[in-house]
Design a protein around this motif. Structure first.
Motif, short mmCIF file in Angstrom:
data_model
loop_
_atom_site.label_atom_id
_atom_site.label_comp_id
_atom_site.label_asym_id
_atom_site.label_seq_id
_atom_site.Cartn_x
_atom_site.Cartn_y
_atom_site.Cartn_z
N TYR A 1 -48.03 39.49 17.50
CA TYR A 1 -48.77 39.67 16.27
C TYR A 1 -48.10 38.91 15.12
O TYR A 1 -48.75 38.25 14.31
N SER A 2 -46.77 39.00 15.03
CA SER A 2 -46.05 38.37 13.92
C SER A 2 -46.15 36.85 13.98
O SER A 2 -46.33 36.20 12.94
N THR A 3 -46.02 36.28 15.18
CA THR A 3 -46.10 34.81 15.25
C THR A 3 -47.53 34.34 14.99
O THR A 3 -47.73 33.31 14.36
N ALA A 4 -48.52 35.13 15.45
CA ALA A 4 -49.90 34.74 15.18
C ALA A 4 -50.18 34.79 13.68
O ALA A 4 -50.86 33.92 13.12
N THR A 5 -49.63 35.83 12.99
CA THR A 5 -49.84 35.93 11.54
C THR A 5 -49.18 34.77 10.82
O THR A 5 -49.74 34.17 9.90
N ALA A 6 -47.95 34.43 11.25
CA ALA A 6 -47.24 33.31 10.60
C ALA A 6 -48.04 32.02 10.79
O ALA A 6 -48.17 31.22 9.85
N ALA A 7 -48.61 31.83 11.98
CA ALA A 7 -49.39 30.62 12.23
C ALA A 7 -50.62 30.58 11.34
O ALA A 7 -50.96 29.55 10.75
N ASP A 8 -51.24 31.73 11.17
CA ASP A 8 -52.43 31.81 10.32
C ASP A 8 -52.08 31.50 8.86
O ASP A 8 -52.79 30.76 8.17
N LEU A 9 -50.95 32.05 8.41
CA LEU A 9 -50.52 31.80 7.02
C LEU A 9 -50.23 30.32 6.81
O LEU A 9 -50.60 29.74 5.79
N PRO B 1 -52.79 19.53 1.76
CA PRO B 1 -53.49 18.92 2.89
C PRO B 1 -52.58 17.98 3.69
O PRO B 1 -52.65 17.96 4.91
N GLU B 2 -51.72 17.21 3.00
CA GLU B 2 -50.89 16.24 3.71
C GLU B 2 -49.60 16.88 4.22
O GLU B 2 -49.32 16.94 5.41
N LEU B 3 -48.84 17.39 3.23
CA LEU B 3 -47.51 17.92 3.53
C LEU B 3 -47.53 19.05 4.56
O LEU B 3 -46.62 19.21 5.35
N GLY B 4 -48.62 19.85 4.52
CA GLY B 4 -48.64 21.07 5.32
C GLY B 4 -48.87 20.85 6.81
O GLY B 4 -48.65 21.76 7.60
N GLN B 5 -49.27 19.62 7.19
CA GLN B 5 -49.68 19.42 8.59
C GLN B 5 -48.63 19.76 9.62
O GLN B 5 -48.87 20.48 10.58
N ARG B 6 -47.41 19.21 9.38
CA ARG B 6 -46.37 19.40 10.41
C ARG B 6 -45.94 20.87 10.47
O ARG B 6 -45.68 21.40 11.54
N VAL B 7 -45.90 21.50 9.29
CA VAL B 7 -45.49 22.90 9.23
C VAL B 7 -46.49 23.75 10.00
O VAL B 7 -46.13 24.60 10.81
N GLY C 1 -47.93 26.96 14.68
CA GLY C 1 -49.00 27.12 15.66
C GLY C 1 -48.47 27.04 17.09
O GLY C 1 -48.85 27.81 17.95
N ARG C 2 -47.55 26.09 17.31
CA ARG C 2 -46.95 25.94 18.65
C ARG C 2 -46.23 27.22 19.07
O ARG C 2 -46.34 27.66 20.21
N ILE C 3 -45.49 27.80 18.13
CA ILE C 3 -44.74 29.02 18.46
C ILE C 3 -45.70 30.13 18.85
O ILE C 3 -45.51 30.82 19.86
N ALA C 4 -46.76 30.29 18.05
CA ALA C 4 -47.71 31.36 18.33
C ALA C 4 -48.36 31.16 19.71
O ALA C 4 -48.51 32.11 20.47
N ALA C 5 -48.70 29.90 20.00
CA ALA C 5 -49.33 29.61 21.29
C ALA C 5 -48.37 29.88 22.44
O ALA C 5 -48.74 30.44 23.46
N ARG C 6 -47.15 29.49 22.24
CA ARG C 6 -46.13 29.69 23.28
C ARG C 6 -46.00 31.20 23.62
O ARG C 6 -45.87 31.57 24.77
N VAL C 7 -46.07 32.04 22.57
CA VAL C 7 -45.95 33.48 22.79
C VAL C 7 -47.24 34.02 23.41
O VAL C 7 -47.22 34.75 24.40
#
Lengths: 494, 302
Positions: free
Chosen positions: B230-238, B247-253, B258-264
């Motif tokens: 739940y926590s990693t999914a919320t962080a990914a959503d945020l 729009p530009e800077l935020g892409q890599r973050v 997102g990768r972490i949430a998917a991995r979990v």
């Protein structure tokens, strides 16, 4: 609460009680309401006020006290009332004084006519530590130097208000005025009912309007910031309070950078240009390139950007020469010189130690005078003659003889008193008053200001760092309580 | 938003979550020690030490860990740091948020002043947990949903993921508690308790507290607000919502979280024991701290 045993000190003017012991008409209604409350009830409400202030973080920092670095400014719940007539007089006097001080600064950093005309000795200006030669020839945006002024007023034995000090650098305290009014309305609403009290909550709107007015760049919405030395500064609460009320960013020196001659702030979206800086740090620390090289509070290149007109600073650097204690005695003459008017608010009679005649008088009358070091503030570097020991007087005598330029002396005024809640009953305590004056498109005065009170019995020092407290100040719409007028528009003078 | 302010908000979110987590774990461990005092003192002491290690706390007495103003890792000091951060950003948080945090700080100070005994300690611990709940409530009810809110919440959920993962990891660390012993019977419920998961777990698994199910619940339960998933999914959503402001800077973050949430979410561990879970948690810890430093580098170090 009992009023019967209130002692009126016959040597001073008491604002609440007449010399014979009766309550002054202005205060009858409010004291009647206060005496309906029991001592416990009153104490309980006072505690509630303090708790509210503590939880809101309305605190100040004491440097010398290890025990509690952070303190709630002691608050006295008995409001101070000022009649509409008297306020009208004070307001006109303050506007007059601030106009003259601003003209003086424009002159002293410009054509210097007042020096040529011999009204003020030139060496007094040049030797003042607060004179900034970097400002010579500079006209700040809109010609305004003294954007925010906090003038200290005191009452003498006859109840006449005198100007004790003009604070034209970056006077603090206004946040306490605004917060304490909010709290008073929550806890003591019953006291407001019979009175038409002029509201003060427009202050931060006026302040923002004033700051927007001095933008050097014609842009739709200028970017205004408040520059603070940071959270360890004793006035930090006020800095964040004002920034929040105005909806502007609170920046520290390290948040700013000068790029291509413009001042910018570092944001999550990169650099953003800043147009107006309400700075709450001293001239010395503004810019290590222009002023003190060891300052880490400011921003390198800031002053050059200011001189080139890329950014506005409020207040302007170098304003300190106008509230220098050595210049203060000349302010009434300044008013006559620049405005061709008689001063509305008098100075406290002052002797200047650098004048041989005055010096002789000071040295002979040390036990009757208050001696002030001209480059110290906050109640430090002061000798209160009548209360001083022979040793202290000897010490000051030596210091004055060695360095007369640094000292002035004033007649000891028996500071006016005001009823104050001490251990559940009323006692007279010395008070002063600091109204805040904003110089923008118009000159505006906050109705009231900060009333500081010396809580220690017999003390004349109202500074918060030395045992002072404060109370809410009510400017009434009309003198007679109970006859409510419509809300008056804030008076403005252009 | 000023980079310094964004940074302060992120860390304020982390400090408050950490204080809440620590208070809850300490309270649960205190109970465990009381329960096992007669039966199995060694297990109790070992669990206590394991928990302190997972919380990166020194081995000190409970009272020092909670209320010692001179101990930099104490809860009092954590709350005071959170408050100092809040003071730096008062103009961007709501007045109610500041007031709530300030009030909590002063009531902790008051318990220090009142003198320490069993009941003030316990009161202080539950007080910190409920302060954090109140803070969350006030924040959600009053703070504008700008980037500041996102940084604050990101701090909270990064910290929460880290805290839960460390507690599960600590329980799985090689120890003297062998399965089937009396220690085993108490320590898994204690783990649930230290993460406020007892009731939620019981609803999902009414039968009994059992190792495999506990690990599965704490790591992979999609709907439990303190699980790793739940926590990693919320962080990914945020982090996805940060894109609106950057729009530009935020892409890599965004990709990183997102990768972490998917991995979990798509983790496929068959045995759910130390052999599989420990390396999984180590990897998770590593990628979480990478994501956190990328976030800081991108937005706070302008």
């Amino acid at each position: 609460m009992r009023l019967a045993n209130y002692e009126v000190d016959s040597r001073t003017h008491d604002e609440t009680f007449e010399p014979a012991g009766g309550v002054r008409p202005l205060y009858r209604e409010i004291l009647a309401r206060l005496s309906d409350l029991s001592a416990q009830e009153l104490e309980q409400r006072r505690k509630m006020v303090e708790l509210l202030l503590r939880n809101q973080g309305v605190t100040f920092t004491v440097y010398s006290d290890d025990a509690g670095i952070e303190k709630v400014f002691p608050f006295d719940p008995i409001p101070r009332l000022i009649s509409a007539e008297e306020w009208d007089h004070v307001e006109r006097g303050l506007v007059q004084r601030v106009r003259a001080l601003n003209l003086f600064l424009a002159d002293v950093y410009g054509a210097q006519k007042i020096l040529d005309d011999g009204l003020i000795p030139a060496d007094l200006i040049y030797r003042a530590g607060s004179f900034r030669r970097e400002m010579v020839g500079m006209t700040p945006p809109q010609g305004i130097f003294t954007h925010v002024v906090g003038t200290d007023l005191i009452r003498d034995e006859n109840g006449v208000l005198h100007v004790l000090e003009d604070n034209v650098r970056s006077p603090s305290g206004v946040s306490y005025v605004l917060e304490c009014r909010e709290v008073m309305k929550r806890v003591f609403s019953v006291l407001f009912e019979p009175h038409g009290v002029r509201p003060i909550d427009d202050y931060t709107d006026w302040l923002r309007d004033m700051l927007m007015h001095v933008t050097p760049r014609a842009v739709g919405e200028p970017t205004v910031v408040l520059l603070s030395p940071g959270m360890y500064n004793s006035a930090y609460f006020e800095h964040s309070f004002l920034a929040r009320c105005m909806g502007i960013s609170l920046v520290e020196g390290s948040d700013l950078v000068v790029r291509d001659g413009a001042v910018c702030m570092r944001t999550t979206q990169g650099l953003r240009r800043v147009d107006v800086i309400y700075r709450r740090i001293d001239d010395d620390f503004l810019d290590p390139v222009a002023f003190r090289p060891d300052s880490v509070l400011g921003c390198p290149g800031l002053f050059a950007a200011y001189r080139s007109g890329a950014v506005a600073l409020a207040n302007a650097p170098g304003t300190g020469v106008a509230d220098d204690k050595a210049i203060y005695p000349f302010v009434p003459d300044m008013i006559r010189y620049y405005l061709s008017e008689e001063p509305i608010l008098p100075n406290v009679p002052t002797y200047i130690a650098s004048r041989p005649d005055d010096r002789k008088y000071i040295l002979e009358h040390l036990s009757e005078l208050v001696v002030k070091q001209t480059d110290a503030s906050g109640g430090y570097g002061m000798l209160i003659g009548p209360q001083a020991t022979a040793e202290q007087r000897e010490d000051f005598k030596r210091r004055i003889e060695q360095n007369p330029r640094s000292y002035i002396a004033q007649r000891t005024i028996q500071l006016g008193k005001h009823a104050t809640l001490i251990d559940g009953s009323l006692e007279g305590r010395c008070v002063d008053l600091r109204p805040y004056v904003l110089y923008g498109e118009q000159i505006r005065v906050i109705p009231g200001g900060l009333t500081r009170v010396a809580l220690r019995r017999g003390s004349l020092v109202v500074n918060s760092s030395q045992g002072g407290g404060y109370k809410d100040t009510w400017v009434l719409n009309s003198t007679e309580p109970g006859t409510k007028e419509e809300r008056r528009e804030p008076s403005t003078v252009s | 938003m000023l980079s310094r302010v964004a940074d302060a908000l992120y860390w304020m979110g982390r400090y408050i979550e950490r204080a809440e987590h620590t208070a809850r774990v300490l309270e649960a461990m205190r109970d465990l020690r009381l329960d096992l005092r007669e039966v199995n003192r060694e297990v109790a002491d070992e669990q206590w030490r394991g928990a302190l290690k997972a919380l990166s706390l020194p081995e000190l007495s409970l009272s020092r860990l909670v209320l010692d103003p001179a101990e930099p890792t104490s809860l009092l000091c954590s709350m005071s740091r959170a408050r100092e951060n809040a003071r730096q950003v008062r103009e961007v948080i709501s007045p109610e948020m500041w007031e709530k945090l300030n009030q909590s700080y002063w009531s902790l100070r008051d318990s220090v002043a009142a003198g320490q005994n069993e009941s003030t300690l316990s009161q202080a611990l539950t007080g910190i947990v409920s302060s954090s709940f109140l803070w969350d409530g006030v924040t959600d009810a009053s703070m504008i949903r700008g980037e500041g809110w996102l940084f604050l919440k990101l701090g909270k959920f990064v910290e929460r993921t880290d805290g839960v993962a460390r507690m599960v990891g600590a329980r799985l660390a090689p120890s003297g508690v062998s399965s089937g012993t009396s220690g085993e019977n108490v320590t898994w419920p204690t783990l649930l308790k230290s993460l406020d998961a007892v009731d939620a777990y019981r609803t999902a698994h009414p039968k009994r507290v059992e190792r495999r199910a506990v690990i599965d619940f704490l790591l992979f339960e999609a709907d439990f607000p303190r699980s790793v998933r739940y926590s990693t999914a919320t962080a990914a959503d945020l982090s996805r919502r940060l894109r609106r402001f950057h729009p530009e800077l935020g892409q890599r973050v965004e990709r990183c979280f997102g990768r972490i949430a998917a991995r979990v979410e798509y983790a496929d561990l068959d045995t759910l024991d130390a052999a599989t879970v420990t390396p999984f948690l180590l990897e998770l810890g590593g990628s979480l701290s990478e994501a956190s430093s990328l976030l800081q580098k991108t937005f706070f170090l302008c």
